[in-house]
Design an enzyme around this catalytic site. Structure first.
Site, PDB file in Angstrom:
ATOM      1  N   GLU A  25       0.840  -1.207   0.000  1.00 23.42           N
ATOM      2  CA  GLU A  25       0.000   0.000   0.000  1.00 23.42           C
ATOM      3  C   GLU A  25       0.874   1.255   0.000  1.00 23.42           C
ATOM      4  OE1 GLU A  25      -2.969   1.187   3.296  1.00 23.42           O
ATOM      5  OE2 GLU A  25      -4.232   0.324   1.727  1.00 23.42           O
ATOM      6  N   HIS A  32       6.130 -27.148   1.688  1.00 29.67           N
ATOM      7  CA  HIS A  32       5.241 -28.207   1.199  1.00 29.67           C
ATOM      8  C   HIS A  32       4.070 -27.605   0.437  1.00 29.67           C
ATOM      9  CE1 HIS A  32       7.411 -31.154   3.700  1.00 29.67           C
ATOM     10  NE2 HIS A  32       7.552 -30.119   4.503  1.00 29.67           N
ATOM     11  N   LYS A  83     -13.183   2.188  -3.028  1.00 30.95           N
ATOM     12  CA  LYS A  83     -14.298   2.517  -2.124  1.00 30.95           C
ATOM     13  C   LYS A  83     -15.401   3.231  -2.921  1.00 30.95           C
ATOM     14  CE  LYS A  83     -11.678   3.171   2.208  1.00 30.95           C
ATOM     15  NZ  LYS A  83     -11.196   4.185   3.184  1.00 30.95           N
TER      16      LYS A  83
END
Ligand SMILES: O=P(O)(O)OC[C@H]1O[C@](O)(CO)[C@@H](O)[C@@H]1O
Length: 634
Positions: A413, A442, A547
């Site tokens: 960010e 793994h 937003k």
């Protein structure tokens, strides 16, 4: 019940903490490599652009492979912070001497910019703000006494409140427990990731208050947390965290929790705490409704750098308690009784000390003595200063599982920006992912070892495996921790053998002090690297766009519901096709989004399908099950 007081600064309590002896700074010695750095592959490339991107850094695997030369490189470049017990090994990042020389002036310029930032410069020019998270652990650095007092007073208030809660001086009004037993933190992004990382890293096995998080607007997730609280909702302290005080997800979480409190016959205001900017929507709500407490957030602290503010410190402080044990001794005067009191859990003052010590180390202008500067140098080399390689974060310690998630926001960010400070479109960034080792071996290490070479690794090594006296050999001379250590070293070697570069950060153990230091290390590295690539690390315009788009979808949904409601109030009901809905909403171009909204409504029985199916968008006709005459959708 042990008498508990002084969570943050216990009365003369002896801290039984296994930390390195406190050494005067004169004792702190860094390993300084000689100028002619042994074992550096000579680069035949020249800087490809202003950010000194080597045209081709590693030709056909031309990383140093000679083990003795590598050993010298390892020793020459090994950074050690003696007081923190922290090491930084950059030897497996193949930067050349030429590259180092190219970057030196840019790093010096970055160091000067960080000095100005700490003095209160407007380091966030897009929002016209100072950047003051470093002042949180060293208030005297704040540019004026008003800010310094705000920081100090807030910390005192946090300590006092946490003490009172843990001491049950502050308690829920209607719980048979007679004290708070749970903390529910409601927040998202930097208002959640730091507290989550620190709780996972440092919370004691059985804290007096168990913390859980609502960090999304997923109704099922919210229901799950409330269901797990069950009757303990009555003894839950709800901390609502939002710097802006208006983030939709956090607001929704609050409204859902308040509904649960109403349905349980509980008074939310007696169990609610707000952490937000003064006079924000959340702050005003908490003040008007008379919540238990409010703590300030400051506009000069970004969400992703707020762990050392009330955002991180209050949740952390509530996960600590002081334990004591008594012993006696005798001398000429007779028998003496002693009480040894020590903090178990998250000692927030130690977090602040760790961050402050790391900050101090990062103020030197000698690159090789500056761990954050070294990280920024490595990121520039490994990712070409344009994010060409991802940063895989691999802590080989379960309790640091959430460190990479925390770094995803702090790094991406901050650095993931479209424009640089000169207005050039740069689409910058540095991608972060990872979970923990050896578990991730793994999962995706196969690709790292042999697949696409688009990453470098940061190993986080923790030397202590278990508290002294608790270890156990599962084979003669071999412990579980030896395996973990071996897996880390083996993976580092195997990757490097195939020209995959890596950084290793080593701490003695996971303690509040080392966690504070790690947070400070990466906050500063991001700041320095941002200077190197000429971007503003402290705003987040891209998120605002998301937003805004979400708001537009919700507005369209309201219009769809109004159109469907009108058609459903007719006699007979008039089911509508997607085209008819789009036409009546006057947005024919939005027909695809209308289909998605209708599908979501139908999946939740909020719109009924009269004909066709969502899988055949052209055939579908929908209506509302009920006619809503007051048309509240409008
Ligand atoms: O604390 P707030 O204002 O609710 O914001 C939450 C998060 O949303 C952002 O503003 C955007 O992601 C982050 O920077 C911040 O941490």
């Amino acid at each position: 019940m042990v008498s508990i007081s002084g969570i943050c600064s216990p009365s003369p309590a002896l801290r039984l903490r296994r930390s390195l002896p406190i050494l005067p700074s004169s004792c702190i010695r860094y390993l300084r490599p000689p100028r002619s750095i042994v074992g550096l592959p000579r680069s035949s490339s020249s800087a490809a652009s202003s950010s000194a991107i080597p045209a081709e850094k590693i030709k056909n695997g031309a990383v140093e492979k000679d083990p003795i030369k590598l050993w010298h490189r390892y020793v020459d470049w090994l950074y050690q912070h003696k007081e923190l017990g922290l090491f930084l090994d950059v030897s497996r990042i193949g930067f050349t001497e030429e590259f180092f020389d190219q970057m030196e002036p840019k790093l010096q310029k970055a160091f000067r910019a960080m000095q100005d930032l700490e003095k209160g410069a407007i380091a966030n020019p897009d929002e016209g703000r100072m950047v003051g998270h470093y002042w949180l652990r060293n208030p005297k650095l704040a540019p004026n006494s008003f800010l310094r007092l705000q920081i100090e007073n807030t910390l005192d208030a946090i300590c006092k409140f946490a003490d009172d809660v843990i001491n049950a001086k502050i308690k829920p009004p209607s719980s048979s427990a007679g004290r708070f037993t749970q903390v529910l933190s409601v927040g998202i992004g930097g208002s959640a990731l730091g507290p989550q990382f620190v709780a996972e890293a440092l919370a004691p096995d059985n804290p007096p208050l168990k913390i859980r998080f609502i960090d999304n607007t997923d109704p099922a997730g919210i229901d799950h947390q409330i269901a797990q609280l069950g009757p303990e909702l009555a003894s839950t302290l709800v901390i609502v965290i939002s710097k802006s005080g208006g983030t939709p997800e956090t607001r929704n979480g609050l409204l859902e929790i308040q509904k649960a409190f109403r349905e349980a016959g509980l008074d939310f205001s007696k169990q609610g705490v707000a952490i937000t900017q003064e006079n924000s929507l959340l702050d005003n709500t908490a003040r008007i409704e008379g919540w238990l407490a409010r703590f300030p957030m400051f506009d000069w602290v970004g969400g992703r750098t707020s762990e050392m503010s009330a955002v991180g410190l209050l949740p952390a402080a509530l996960q600590a308690f002081i334990s004591s044990f008594f012993f006696s001794s005798s001398d000429f005067s007779g028998i003496l009784f002693h009480e040894l009191r020590f903090i178990i859990g998250i000692d927030i003052k130690e977090m602040l000390v760790g961050a402050s010590l790391m900050d101090e180390a990062n103020r030197t202008t000698v690159v090789k003595d500056n761990p954050a500067g070294l990280l920024a140098l490595c990121w520039s080399w490994a990712s070409g200063g344009i994010g060409s390689k991802d940063m895989v974060v691999l802590p080989y310690k379960d309790s640091l599982l959430l460190f990479s998630r925390y770094l995803q926001q702090l790094v991406m960010e901050s650095l993931g920006k479209e424009f640089d400070l000169d207005g050039n479109r740069v689409n910058q960034g540095l991608t972060v992912y990872g979970n923990k080792g050896s578990t991730d071996q793994h999962a995706y290490i196969q690709q790292l070892r042999e697949g696409v070479h688009n990453f470098f690794v940061t190993f986080i090594e923790v030397l202590h495996d278990r508290p002294p006296g608790h270890d156990w050999e599962l084979e003669p001379g071999v412990t579980c921790g030896d395996y973990l250590f071996g897996m880390l070293q083996g993976t580092r070697s195997a990757l490097y053998a195939n020209d995959r570069e890596s950084i290793t950060v080593t701490v003695q153990e996971v303690t509040p002090r080392s966690v504070g230091a790690l947070i400070a290390l990466y906050e500063r590295a991001v700041g320095i690297y941002a200077c190197l690539i000429n971007i503003n690390a402290y705003h987040q315009p891209g998120v605002e766009a998301g937003k805004k788009a979400a708001g537009e979808v919700l507005a369209l949904q309201k219009r769809i519901l109004a159109v469907l409601n009108e058609a459903s109030c007719k006699e007979p009901i008039e089911p509508l096709s997607l085209e008819e809905i789009a036409e009546r909403c006057h947005v024919p171009e939005q027909i695809e989004m209308i289909h998605k909204i209708v599908a979501h409504l139908a999946a939740n029985d909020r719109a009924l399908i009269a004909e066709g199916s969502c899988g055949s968008p052209r055939s579908i006709k929908v209506f509302l099950g009920e006619c809503n005459v007051d048309e509240s959708y409008a």
